[in-house]
Design an enzyme around this catalytic site. Structure first.
Site, short mmCIF file in Angstrom:
data_model
loop_
_atom_site.label_atom_id
_atom_site.label_comp_id
_atom_site.label_asym_id
_atom_site.label_seq_id
_atom_site.Cartn_x
_atom_site.Cartn_y
_atom_site.Cartn_z
CE LYS A 185 5.98 -3.08 -3.80
NZ LYS A 185 5.78 -2.04 -4.83
CG HIS A 225 5.38 -2.80 0.14
ND1 HIS A 225 6.68 -3.24 0.29
CD2 HIS A 225 5.46 -1.47 -0.12
CE1 HIS A 225 7.50 -2.22 0.13
NE2 HIS A 225 6.79 -1.14 -0.12
#
Length: 217
Positions: free
Chosen positions: A127, A123
């Site tokens: 995040k 990600h």
């Protein structure tokens, strides 16, 4: 039109949702008075999620939660609120992830060999939670459906890279072969689209906590 209030509207997912709503005549964006909305969508951070859960419960407005990294206190509050309102709690609102799960399910039901499993997730660097909620969900999903107990181990490998919306690769491997299933999100819109589809359906449901597949199907 369905009136939608977004909790976390200044975030990247919030901005994606606003753009999708503005392009679709089925929806009307509510920006100030939450009590005027038909449904609330939350893509924020845990402390903000806790507040919106309590507020939606009091004013009895259905809630869709896409925020991850929720602790036991927040999960308990969600369960309490679900006595008053329908709540969708989902770490990933991509229809593609549902298809990924179906493929894994079919493979494990037909597999008769002992195998190890590696879940790799990538990600964007901002995040906060690691591993991702989706990776944890897939881990639990594999544990649940592995009736034959042929999966001898499950490991999760997490990476954070700039401008990656979400990659999940699940590899099953033994000495004889390696098989993998992969889903890659190329835009945040994929999650926003799923959330809005659920927003249409959640109004028809009784108070409870629902999974993404419960509502999207």
């Amino acid at each position: 039109m369905l009136k939608v209030f977004i909790n976390g509207s200044s975030g990247k997912m919030g901005l994606s949702l606003i753009n999708l709503i503005n392009q679709n005549k089925k929806f009307d964006l509510i920006t100030e008075d939450i009590s005027l909305s038909d449904v609330v969508i939350d893509f924020s951070y845990p402390s903000s999620t806790l507040k919106i859960v309590k507020e939606c419960s009091v004013i009895k407005i259905p809630l869709i939660i896409g925020t991850t990294g929720l602790n036991k206190e927040i999960l308990n509050e969600i369960n309490n609120a679900s006595k008053n309102i329908p709540i969708l709690l989902a770490s990933n609102m991509s229809i593609g992830i549902l298809q990924l799960k179906k493929s894994i399910h079919n493979f494990l039901k037909s597999n008769d060999n002992k195998i190890d499993c590696l879940i790799e997730e990538i990600h964007h660097s901002k995040k906060v939670d690691s591993p991702s909620g989706t990776a944890i969900e897939i881990n639990d999903f594999i544990d649940l459906i592995d009736d034959k107990k042929n999966v001898t181990s499950i490991k999760i490998n997490s990476k954070r890279v700039d401008d990656i919306f979400g990659v999940h690769k699940i590899t099953f491997i033994n000495k004889e072969k390696s098989i993998y299933f992969k889903h890659e999100a190329l835009s945040r819109d994929i999650f926003g689209t799923g959330a809005l589809e659920c927003a249409v359906n959640i109004q028809k449901l009784e108070p409870n906590v629902y999974k993404f597949e419960d509502i999207i199907n």
